[in-house]
Design a protein around this motif. Sequence first.
Motif, PDB file in Angstrom:
ATOM      1  N   LEU A  75       0.824  -1.202   0.000  1.00  0.00           N
ATOM      2  CA  LEU A  75       0.000   0.000   0.000  1.00  0.00           C
ATOM      3  C   LEU A  75       0.868   1.266   0.000  1.00  0.00           C
ATOM      4  CD1 LEU A  75      -2.721  -1.093   2.586  1.00  0.00           C
ATOM      5  CD2 LEU A  75      -3.037  -0.813   0.119  1.00  0.00           C
ATOM      6  N   ALA A  76       1.958   1.258   0.762  1.00  0.00           N
ATOM      7  CA  ALA A  76       2.856   2.417   0.785  1.00  0.00           C
ATOM      8  C   ALA A  76       3.518   2.622  -0.576  1.00  0.00           C
ATOM      9  CB  ALA A  76       3.914   2.224   1.870  1.00  0.00           C
ATOM     10  N   ARG A  77       3.899   1.536  -1.212  1.00  0.00           N
ATOM     11  CA  ARG A  77       4.517   1.657  -2.540  1.00  0.00           C
ATOM     12  C   ARG A  77       3.513   2.174  -3.557  1.00  0.00           C
ATOM     13  NH1 ARG A  77       6.789  -3.863  -4.536  1.00  0.00           N
ATOM     14  NH2 ARG A  77       4.532  -4.246  -4.640  1.00  0.00           N
ATOM     15  N   ARG A  78       2.260   1.752  -3.397  1.00  0.00           N
ATOM     16  CA  ARG A  78       1.200   2.224  -4.302  1.00  0.00           C
ATOM     17  C   ARG A  78       1.002   3.733  -4.153  1.00  0.00           C
ATOM     18  NH1 ARG A  78      -1.268   0.221  -8.860  1.00  0.00           N
ATOM     19  NH2 ARG A  78      -3.558   0.322  -8.806  1.00  0.00           N
ATOM     20  N   LEU A  79       1.038   4.215  -2.936  1.00  0.00           N
ATOM     21  CA  LEU A  79       0.888   5.650  -2.710  1.00  0.00           C
ATOM     22  C   LEU A  79       2.084   6.442  -3.228  1.00  0.00           C
ATOM     23  CD1 LEU A  79      -0.627   6.048   0.886  1.00  0.00           C
ATOM     24  CD2 LEU A  79      -1.628   6.838  -1.257  1.00  0.00           C
ATOM     25  N   ALA A  80       3.263   5.893  -3.058  1.00  0.00           N
ATOM     26  CA  ALA A  80       4.478   6.629  -3.407  1.00  0.00           C
ATOM     27  C   ALA A  80       4.663   6.750  -4.917  1.00  0.00           C
ATOM     28  CB  ALA A  80       5.693   5.951  -2.783  1.00  0.00           C
ATOM     29  N   LYS A  81       4.209   5.776  -5.664  1.00  0.00           N
ATOM     30  CA  LYS A  81       4.497   5.761  -7.103  1.00  0.00           C
ATOM     31  C   LYS A  81       3.416   6.403  -7.962  1.00  0.00           C
ATOM     32  CE  LYS A  81       7.650   1.817  -7.324  1.00  0.00           C
ATOM     33  NZ  LYS A  81       7.946   0.517  -7.979  1.00  0.00           N
ATOM     34  N   THR A  82       2.192   6.456  -7.446  1.00  0.00           N
ATOM     35  CA  THR A  82       1.113   6.937  -8.299  1.00  0.00           C
ATOM     36  C   THR A  82       1.092   8.460  -8.382  1.00  0.00           C
ATOM     37  OG1 THR A  82      -1.265   6.773  -8.701  1.00  0.00           O
ATOM     38  CG2 THR A  82      -0.565   7.046  -6.425  1.00  0.00           C
ATOM     39  N   THR A  91      -6.479   4.191  -2.256  1.00  0.00           N
ATOM     40  CA  THR A  91      -5.509   3.568  -1.350  1.00  0.00           C
ATOM     41  C   THR A  91      -5.703   4.073   0.070  1.00  0.00           C
ATOM     42  OG1 THR A  91      -3.927   3.424  -3.184  1.00  0.00           O
ATOM     43  CG2 THR A  91      -3.067   3.114  -0.967  1.00  0.00           C
ATOM     44  N   LEU A  92      -5.943   5.379   0.222  1.00  0.00           N
ATOM     45  CA  LEU A  92      -6.208   5.938   1.550  1.00  0.00           C
ATOM     46  C   LEU A  92      -7.514   5.388   2.130  1.00  0.00           C
ATOM     47  CD1 LEU A  92      -5.177   9.679   0.991  1.00  0.00           C
ATOM     48  CD2 LEU A  92      -3.882   7.899   2.168  1.00  0.00           C
ATOM     49  N   GLN A 115       6.844   4.915  11.584  1.00  0.00           N
ATOM     50  CA  GLN A 115       8.007   5.454  12.283  1.00  0.00           C
ATOM     51  C   GLN A 115       9.270   5.324  11.441  1.00  0.00           C
ATOM     52  OE1 GLN A 115       8.131   3.422  16.023  1.00  0.00           O
ATOM     53  NE2 GLN A 115       6.409   4.549  16.898  1.00  0.00           N
ATOM     54  N   ARG A 116       9.289   4.351  10.540  1.00  0.00           N
ATOM     55  CA  ARG A 116      10.455   4.177   9.660  1.00  0.00           C
ATOM     56  C   ARG A 116      10.311   4.945   8.351  1.00  0.00           C
ATOM     57  NH1 ARG A 116       9.153  -1.166  11.056  1.00  0.00           N
ATOM     58  NH2 ARG A 116       8.524  -1.548   8.898  1.00  0.00           N
ATOM     59  N   ALA A 117       9.091   4.976   7.824  1.00  0.00           N
ATOM     60  CA  ALA A 117       8.857   5.636   6.541  1.00  0.00           C
ATOM     61  C   ALA A 117       7.550   6.422   6.621  1.00  0.00           C
ATOM     62  CB  ALA A 117       8.778   4.597   5.413  1.00  0.00           C
ATOM     63  N   PRO A 118       7.536   7.660   6.187  1.00  0.00           N
ATOM     64  CA  PRO A 118       6.305   8.476   6.251  1.00  0.00           C
ATOM     65  C   PRO A 118       5.308   8.057   5.179  1.00  0.00           C
ATOM     66  CG  PRO A 118       8.073   9.728   5.236  1.00  0.00           C
ATOM     67  CD  PRO A 118       8.681   8.415   5.643  1.00  0.00           C
ATOM     68  N   ILE A 119       4.514   7.049   5.464  1.00  0.00           N
ATOM     69  CA  ILE A 119       3.608   6.486   4.466  1.00  0.00           C
ATOM     70  C   ILE A 119       2.481   7.447   4.102  1.00  0.00           C
ATOM     71  CG2 ILE A 119       2.412   5.270   6.338  1.00  0.00           C
ATOM     72  CD1 ILE A 119       1.537   3.188   4.353  1.00  0.00           C
ATOM     73  N   LEU A 120       2.010   8.251   5.059  1.00  0.00           N
ATOM     74  CA  LEU A 120       0.836   9.097   4.836  1.00  0.00           C
ATOM     75  C   LEU A 120       1.190  10.564   4.602  1.00  0.00           C
ATOM     76  CD1 LEU A 120      -1.495   7.559   7.571  1.00  0.00           C
ATOM     77  CD2 LEU A 120      -1.613   7.194   5.103  1.00  0.00           C
ATOM     78  N   GLN A 121       2.429  10.889   4.436  1.00  0.00           N
ATOM     79  CA  GLN A 121       2.826  12.266   4.179  1.00  0.00           C
ATOM     80  C   GLN A 121       2.789  12.531   2.671  1.00  0.00           C
ATOM     81  OE1 GLN A 121       6.492  13.356   6.074  1.00  0.00           O
ATOM     82  NE2 GLN A 121       5.799  12.762   8.125  1.00  0.00           N
ATOM     83  N   LEU A 145      -3.588  13.920   5.735  1.00  0.00           N
ATOM     84  CA  LEU A 145      -3.224  14.567   7.006  1.00  0.00           C
ATOM     85  C   LEU A 145      -4.126  14.097   8.144  1.00  0.00           C
ATOM     86  CD1 LEU A 145      -2.510  18.256   5.899  1.00  0.00           C
ATOM     87  CD2 LEU A 145      -0.861  16.580   6.723  1.00  0.00           C
ATOM     88  N   PHE A 146      -5.406  13.921   7.863  1.00  0.00           N
ATOM     89  CA  PHE A 146      -6.326  13.433   8.893  1.00  0.00           C
ATOM     90  C   PHE A 146      -5.943  12.016   9.333  1.00  0.00           C
ATOM     91  CE2 PHE A 146     -10.093  10.741   9.583  1.00  0.00           C
ATOM     92  CZ  PHE A 146     -10.493  11.241  10.814  1.00  0.00           C
ATOM     93  N   LEU A 147      -5.649  11.133   8.382  1.00  0.00           N
ATOM     94  CA  LEU A 147      -5.288   9.764   8.743  1.00  0.00           C
ATOM     95  C   LEU A 147      -3.970   9.719   9.507  1.00  0.00           C
ATOM     96  CD1 LEU A 147      -6.257   7.821   5.473  1.00  0.00           C
ATOM     97  CD2 LEU A 147      -7.542   8.014   7.614  1.00  0.00           C
ATOM     98  N   GLU A 148      -3.031  10.574   9.121  1.00  0.00           N
ATOM     99  CA  GLU A 148      -1.765  10.629   9.852  1.00  0.00           C
ATOM    100  C   GLU A 148      -1.982  11.115  11.288  1.00  0.00           C
ATOM    101  OE1 GLU A 148       2.768  12.362   9.147  1.00  0.00           O
ATOM    102  OE2 GLU A 148       1.041  13.376   8.247  1.00  0.00           O
ATOM    103  N   GLU A 149      -2.836  12.123  11.468  1.00  0.00           N
ATOM    104  CA  GLU A 149      -3.139  12.612  12.813  1.00  0.00           C
ATOM    105  C   GLU A 149      -3.922  11.580  13.608  1.00  0.00           C
ATOM    106  OE1 GLU A 149      -2.361  15.073  15.680  1.00  0.00           O
ATOM    107  OE2 GLU A 149      -1.879  15.661  13.613  1.00  0.00           O
TER     108      GLU A 149
END
Length: 417
Positions: A75-82, A91-92, A115-121, A145-149
């Motif tokens: 899921l993180a890779r999907r967010l980062a590449k699209t 994805t969110l 904590q290792r990678a900012p997935i939701l930023q 931002l809402f999901l990260e908070e």
Amino acid sequence: MGTLQTWRKAYGALKDTTKVGLAHVNSDYADLDVAIVKATNHVECPPKDRHLRKIFVATTAIQPRADVAYCIHVLARRLAKTHNWTVALKTLIVIHRALREGDPTFREELLNFSQRAPILQLSNFKDDSSPIAWDCSAWVRTYALFLEERLECFRILKYDVEAELLPRPAQGQDKEYSRTRELDSEELLEQLPALQQLLYRLIGCRPEGAAIGNYVIQYALALVLKESFKIYCAINGGIINLVDKFFEMPRHEAVKALDVYKRAGQQANSLSDFYEVCKGLELARNFQFPALREPPQSFLTTMEEYIREAPSVVIVPTEPLLQLTYRPEEGPSEDTKLSNDEPEPSAPADGVAVSSVETAPPSPPPPQTNVDTGDLLGLNYSAPDALAIEESNALALAIVPIDSGKLHFLFLISFFP
């Protein structure tokens, strides 16, 4: 423009089909990869429940933690590449629904991963393919931002406000009962700002421009709107508890509590405006909005007056925890007591010479004199006269008769004058 949009949709569908084929061939988690690709494809519609159920099953507690971590990695890779707002938004939505409806294992692994990678930023995310995509990209960023908070709030509170099962209120008890009603002052001042920050991010999810009428955005907005009710309930219960404890707080805590109280009043107005916007959307037809109650502003004057007169620290008990007392030595020393207890000799035995030595009473200690700091080693100190020491009988020997004719030798030591 229409031809360009048609070409983009066809290209997106081709990419999804290719990813599904590659997942069947090259992946050790073929079913999970296919479910993620189909749930987050380029089609402008919400993720289908059958794909979401496969993701939920793959992230339960009975599955190895490596499988759960792999799902989050995909899921993180999907967010980062699209660069497509539809893929990013879906994805969110998958992540949000997994947090709400999935196993707590998913949330724990997502916390560790974040904590290792900012997935939701996604502050730099944008889809400038069309004006509609531009407006939708802005909403995707606020949703992230809402999901990260939401994750940060869980890290502070140690429980999920949305997943909390509120008990049935007892007779005469407020319906808006929450766990924050039972917290002490320190926990309140830690948890209420986190909840207010989460509500701030939630209010920021108000759609604008072309994003208001988009069906996928309204679907995600409905998930956000559902969470606003329990967040408001938790904040309202915490404010009631805060007011009850306010006049027992020291000054530094009362200042923080006043800021929390002021912000609660401002957020009640902002949340009311947010609800007015949502009531005009199609998604709100089945929602029952709560009646918002703004904290009374007249109470602010009383709180400010208390802060001016509040103690700076908490009053501690007057009794010391550990009391040390000095008791001077009472009574004569052992040698003096022993000499006083001996009976006076009535008559000396035959052939025994007795020498009675009169012991001089100890003189008072000499007064303390200030030593000159120039002679730190005391080299200029004058020792007392040796003849005076000898005449004062500093060390005297006494022979005292005891019962049965035995002799005891006592050393009577007197202090230097």
